[in-house]
Design an enzyme around this catalytic site. Structure first.
Site, PDB file in Angstrom:
ATOM      1  N   GLU A 146     -13.534   5.258  -2.314  1.00  0.00           N
ATOM      2  CA  GLU A 146     -12.115   5.531  -2.081  1.00  0.00           C
ATOM      3  C   GLU A 146     -11.532   6.430  -3.163  1.00  0.00           C
ATOM      4  O   GLU A 146     -11.678   6.155  -4.362  1.00  0.00           O
ATOM      5  CB  GLU A 146     -11.376   4.178  -2.080  1.00  0.00           C
ATOM      6  N   ASP A 147     -10.882   7.495  -2.729  1.00  0.00           N
ATOM      7  CA  ASP A 147     -10.131   8.370  -3.642  1.00  0.00           C
ATOM      8  C   ASP A 147     -10.958   8.926  -4.794  1.00  0.00           C
ATOM      9  O   ASP A 147     -10.488   8.996  -5.942  1.00  0.00           O
ATOM     10  CB  ASP A 147      -8.862   7.665  -4.140  1.00  0.00           C
ATOM     11  N   TYR A 176       0.862  -1.182   0.000  1.00  0.00           N
ATOM     12  CA  TYR A 176       0.000   0.000   0.000  1.00  0.00           C
ATOM     13  C   TYR A 176       0.905   1.240   0.000  1.00  0.00           C
ATOM     14  O   TYR A 176       1.964   1.215  -0.616  1.00  0.00           O
ATOM     15  CB  TYR A 176      -0.989  -0.066   1.190  1.00  0.00           C
ATOM     16  N   LYS A 221      -5.832  -1.675  -0.704  1.00  0.00           N
ATOM     17  CA  LYS A 221      -6.593  -1.417   0.516  1.00  0.00           C
ATOM     18  C   LYS A 221      -7.293  -2.693   0.999  1.00  0.00           C
ATOM     19  O   LYS A 221      -7.290  -3.007   2.186  1.00  0.00           O
ATOM     20  CB  LYS A 221      -7.625  -0.326   0.239  1.00  0.00           C
ATOM     21  N   ARG A 236      -8.855  11.075  -7.752  1.00  0.00           N
ATOM     22  CA  ARG A 236      -7.962  11.750  -6.795  1.00  0.00           C
ATOM     23  C   ARG A 236      -7.184  10.671  -6.036  1.00  0.00           C
ATOM     24  O   ARG A 236      -7.456  10.386  -4.879  1.00  0.00           O
ATOM     25  CB  ARG A 236      -8.782  12.619  -5.850  1.00  0.00           C
ATOM     26  N   ASN A 261       0.279  15.301   4.454  1.00  0.00           N
ATOM     27  CA  ASN A 261       1.160  14.309   3.838  1.00  0.00           C
ATOM     28  C   ASN A 261       1.605  14.827   2.473  1.00  0.00           C
ATOM     29  O   ASN A 261       0.900  15.624   1.863  1.00  0.00           O
ATOM     30  CB  ASN A 261       0.400  12.993   3.634  1.00  0.00           C
ATOM     31  N   ASP A 281     -13.680   6.136   3.465  1.00  0.00           N
ATOM     32  CA  ASP A 281     -12.554   6.128   4.401  1.00  0.00           C
ATOM     33  C   ASP A 281     -11.784   7.440   4.384  1.00  0.00           C
ATOM     34  O   ASP A 281     -11.282   7.875   5.419  1.00  0.00           O
ATOM     35  CB  ASP A 281     -11.606   4.961   4.098  1.00  0.00           C
ATOM     36  N   ASP A 282     -11.685   8.081   3.224  1.00  0.00           N
ATOM     37  CA  ASP A 282     -10.949   9.356   3.156  1.00  0.00           C
ATOM     38  C   ASP A 282     -11.575  10.386   4.090  1.00  0.00           C
ATOM     39  O   ASP A 282     -10.876  11.190   4.702  1.00  0.00           O
ATOM     40  CB  ASP A 282     -10.967   9.943   1.739  1.00  0.00           C
TER      41      ASP A 282
HETATM   42  P1  NAD Z   1      -7.838  20.198   0.602  1.00  0.00           P
HETATM   43  O1  NAD Z   1      -7.039  20.582  -0.596  1.00  0.00           O
HETATM   44  O2  NAD Z   1      -9.280  19.895   0.494  1.00  0.00           O
HETATM   45  O3  NAD Z   1      -7.696  21.368   1.690  1.00  0.00           O
HETATM   46  C1  NAD Z   1      -6.511  22.094   1.938  1.00  0.00           C
HETATM   47  C2  NAD Z   1      -6.861  23.322   2.796  1.00  0.00           C
HETATM   48  O4  NAD Z   1      -5.652  23.953   3.205  1.00  0.00           O
HETATM   49  C3  NAD Z   1      -7.692  24.375   2.079  1.00  0.00           C
HETATM   50  O5  NAD Z   1      -8.724  24.811   2.935  1.00  0.00           O
HETATM   51  C4  NAD Z   1      -6.692  25.502   1.845  1.00  0.00           C
HETATM   52  O6  NAD Z   1      -7.311  26.807   1.842  1.00  0.00           O
HETATM   53  C5  NAD Z   1      -5.791  25.344   3.027  1.00  0.00           C
HETATM   54  N1  NAD Z   1      -4.452  25.950   2.801  1.00  0.00           N
HETATM   55  C6  NAD Z   1      -3.628  25.741   1.756  1.00  0.00           C
HETATM   56  N2  NAD Z   1      -2.533  26.503   1.888  1.00  0.00           N
HETATM   57  C7  NAD Z   1      -2.693  27.206   3.026  1.00  0.00           C
HETATM   58  C8  NAD Z   1      -1.910  28.189   3.683  1.00  0.00           C
HETATM   59  N3  NAD Z   1      -0.761  28.606   3.182  1.00  0.00           N
HETATM   60  N4  NAD Z   1      -2.388  28.690   4.828  1.00  0.00           N
HETATM   61  C9  NAD Z   1      -3.568  28.284   5.349  1.00  0.00           C
HETATM   62  N5  NAD Z   1      -4.335  27.361   4.759  1.00  0.00           N
HETATM   63  C10 NAD Z   1      -3.910  26.837   3.616  1.00  0.00           C
HETATM   64  O7  NAD Z   1      -7.047  18.984   1.232  1.00  0.00           O
HETATM   65  P2  NAD Z   1      -7.595  17.849   2.235  1.00  0.00           P
HETATM   66  O8  NAD Z   1      -8.167  16.711   1.469  1.00  0.00           O
HETATM   67  O9  NAD Z   1      -8.426  18.499   3.280  1.00  0.00           O
HETATM   68  O10 NAD Z   1      -6.209  17.303   2.862  1.00  0.00           O
HETATM   69  C11 NAD Z   1      -5.349  18.181   3.549  1.00  0.00           C
HETATM   70  C12 NAD Z   1      -4.093  17.444   4.029  1.00  0.00           C
HETATM   71  O11 NAD Z   1      -4.449  16.507   5.019  1.00  0.00           O
HETATM   72  C13 NAD Z   1      -3.350  16.659   2.942  1.00  0.00           C
HETATM   73  O12 NAD Z   1      -1.966  16.961   3.011  1.00  0.00           O
HETATM   74  C14 NAD Z   1      -3.543  15.243   3.318  1.00  0.00           C
HETATM   75  O13 NAD Z   1      -2.403  14.464   3.012  1.00  0.00           O
HETATM   76  C15 NAD Z   1      -3.730  15.336   4.809  1.00  0.00           C
HETATM   77  N6  NAD Z   1      -4.479  14.171   5.286  1.00  0.00           N
HETATM   78  C16 NAD Z   1      -3.860  13.339   6.178  1.00  0.00           C
HETATM   79  C17 NAD Z   1      -4.506  12.202   6.616  1.00  0.00           C
HETATM   80  C18 NAD Z   1      -3.845  11.289   7.617  1.00  0.00           C
HETATM   81  O14 NAD Z   1      -2.730  11.513   7.998  1.00  0.00           O
HETATM   82  N7  NAD Z   1      -4.495  10.238   8.069  1.00  0.00           N
HETATM   83  C19 NAD Z   1      -5.758  11.912   6.129  1.00  0.00           C
HETATM   84  C20 NAD Z   1      -6.381  12.784   5.205  1.00  0.00           C
HETATM   85  C21 NAD Z   1      -5.726  13.921   4.807  1.00  0.00           C
END
Ligand code: NAD
Length: 543
Positions: free
Chosen positions: A239-240, A97, A168, A150, A402, A262-263
């Site tokens: 998923e995705d 994965y 998965k 995505r 991430n 799951d996302d």
């Molecule tokens: P998204 O693109 O929907 O949202 C990103 C947000 O960040 C937006 O609201 C944007 O305005 C904001 N942003 C971007 N640049 C910024 C800045 N300079 N200052 C302030 N805000 C800013 O993305 P998402 O799907 O919500 O995912 C966000 C992050 O969370 C990703 O990096 C993803 O890898 C991480 N994530 C981690 C896990 C986990 O660890 N289990 C799970 C899901 C998502």
């Protein structure tokens, strides 16, 4: 007189991964099943087969080669494949994965070998039920489906996204014992907007732009109806999908069938598990916390909503619970005064505050926890962490973006700038950090603590719906399994080395909730944990 054998025999048997044992067929079995002479003469044990796989893996240079080798093994001998994975899930997860699967999806059309999973192209609309009938097993209980738009953080990969449902589902089995024959990976091919793929002569999907709108929705609806007709006990995990589809699809089906995303929901649950774990360290109540999210996308709002619902279970009114969760995005603090707020952000758009930067938002809101889901690195800077450390004895600092290169801060930064007082967890892994005479072990919020256990609980209960409360129960169960010793080292998630046992316990807690709340479609067993253990797949050749 020779015994009559039911099922495949001879060369056909060696090409059926569910029943093939390869070199482990005994001499008696070889004679009985007509494979004598088709294998080297001396039978192996499963242990020797595992050792041979390890030997072959060690000779491969890249993780992608290892991924492909393991995929071939899965297509040849399922028991051996899972015996290898389950011998050390923490080591094999990154190979089958993330992160390796990302590269495999990107190169899918170039490295494609044996087909796995079910492809449903939009050109086959009207015939999905008929095509699902081609699947070789009848009792499918678990589908992971993507439309490839995505894939991880890699964008639109068209049919190359199939690596995600395949990988998965392998983790559903390896980490929680969901029987592999009950699972089906699905890719819905509605086209791709990735022009590099459309221009690639090796691309394996439909050569058209993505279908959108009513035609797309009707295709999803046909898929759901076809699955429910063919496999009425099946849960569908989305998923995705891109946010524009993921959120409405979940809304459309969550109260109609057994389904989840799951996302959205798994991510929220693992973050909530981190919060519960952190509170075991700080000794405080969830209801007394205030959260400030950096980022206001689907991850932030999904986590904020689940935290709010968990607060409501502690007796807080819905509006008061949501008022304890603030969002800060690329345009600043999300407030009711802003004109650019989307519907899904509105519950967390509170009265305006005069803040011009994230650190000013920290000073004004005084959060006990900051959660980074902004995809932008370094924004939890020294000023922010020092402010959090001034406001809190044990500031909760979760940079969840991430991959590692996008993390809002490193573990070392959080521990150093807070003088060792931060309660830290991240989306990507960080090595242990030594501050003065203490070593801190940073936890990684990995959805794998949640989704395999959820799958096993769904299987064991045949729950009619997958509810938000089930994710809150899962989060609590994960946090409760962290040992006092681990908490002492700052670790707020259980180690992935114990993922199978941890998942079965989490599944038991979820299943108890499902039975207690009348959601199950099967009779409550006397001992739920024993029932789950009995259902769990273990890789063995049997009699
Ligand atoms: P998204 O693109 O929907 O949202 C990103 C947000 O960040 C937006 O609201 C944007 O305005 C904001 N942003 C971007 N640049 C910024 C800045 N300079 N200052 C302030 N805000 C800013 O993305 P998402 O799907 O919500 O995912 C966000 C992050 O969370 C990703 O990096 C993803 O890898 C991480 N994530 C981690 C896990 C986990 O660890 N289990 C799970 C899901 C998502």
């Amino acid at each position: 007189m020779t015994e009559k054998v039911s099922g495949p025999t001879g060369a056909e048997l060696l090409h059926n991964p569910h029943i093939n044992r390869g070199s482990a067929f005994t001499l008696d079995d070889r004679r009985r099943l007509g494979v004598e002479g088709l294998l080297p003469p001396v039978p192996d044990s499963l242990e020797i087969q595992i050792a041979r796989v390890e030997h072959q893996l060690a000779a491969l240079d890249s993780d992608l080669q290892k991924y492909l080798f393991l995929s071939d093994l899965q297509a040849r001998n399922e028991v051996l494949y899972y015996a290898v994975l389950m011998s050390d899930p923490a080591r094999f997860m990154p190979l089958v994965y993330t992160p390796t699967v990302g590269e495999a999806c990107q190169k899918f059309d170039h490295v494609f070998r044996a087909s796995r999973g079910m492809y449903l192209p939009i050109t086959a609309k009207g015939r999905l039920q008929e095509i699902l009938g081609n699947w070789p097993t009848q009792d499918v209980r678990f589908i992971v489906v993507t439309d490839g738009e995505r894939i991880l953080g890699l964008g639109d990969l068209g049919v190359g996204g199939m690596g995600i449902p395949v990988g998965k589902l392998a983790l559903y089995t390896a980490c929680a014992g969901v029987p592999p024959q009950m699972t089906m990976p699905v890719t819905l091919d509605v086209g791709t907007n990735n022009h590099a793929l459309l221009d690639d002569p090796l691309y394996l999907g439909l050569r058209q732009e993505r279908v959108r709108g009513a035609e797309y929705d009707a295709f999803i609806e046909e898929f759901v109806q076809a699955v429910m007709t063919r496999f009425p006990k099946c849960c569908i995990q989305w998923e995705d999908f891109a946010n524009i589809n993921a959120v409405p699809i979940l809304e459309r089906y969550r109260d109609k069938i057994c389904t989840y995303n799951d996302d959205i929901q798994g991510t929220a649950a693992i973050a909530l598990a981190g919060v519960f774990g952190a509170l075991r360290i700080t000794g405080q109540k969830l209801a007394d916390q205030r959260f400030l999210f950096l980022g206001a996308g689907s991850a932030a709002t999904g986590i904020a909503e689940l935290i709010s619902e968990a607060m409501m279970l502690e007796g807080i009114k819905p509006a008061d619970a949501r008022a304890r969760n603030w969002l800060y995005d690329i345009n600043g603090l999300v407030t009711s005064a802003r004109a650019d707020i989307a519907d899904f952000q509105r519950p967390f758009a509170h009265d305006p505050l005069p803040v011009g930067s994230f650190v000013e938002a920290v000073e004004a809101i005084k959060p006990s926890a900051i959660i980074g889901v902004s995809t932008t690195p370094k924004l939890f800077n020294r000023q922010v962490i020092e402010a959090m450390s001034r406001l809190n004895e044990r500031p909760i600092i979760f940079p969840y973006s991430n991959p590692t290169s996008r993390s809002e801060c490193t573990a070392e930064e959080a521990y150093t700038w807070s003088d060792g007082r931060a309660v830290f967890a991240s989306g990507s892994p960080f090595p242990p950090v030594a501050i003065k005479d203490k070593t801190f072990v940073p936890g990684q919020g990995n959805n794998v603590y949640i989704f395999p256990a959820m799958g096993m609980a769904i299987l064991a209960t045949q729950t009619r719906r997958v509810t938000q409360e089930m994710f809150i129960v899962a989060a609590r169960a994960v946090a409760d399994q962290v040992t006092t010793e681990d908490l002492g080292r700052g670790l707020i998630y259980p180690p992935t080395t114990r993922i199978f046992e941890a998942s079965l316990l989490t599944a038991t807690k979820i299943a108890e909730y499902v039975f207690d709340n009348g959601l199950a479609a099967v009779e409550r067993p006397v001992n739920i944990e024993a029932h789950i253990r009995a259902l769990a797949y273990r890789p063995a050749y049997g009699a």
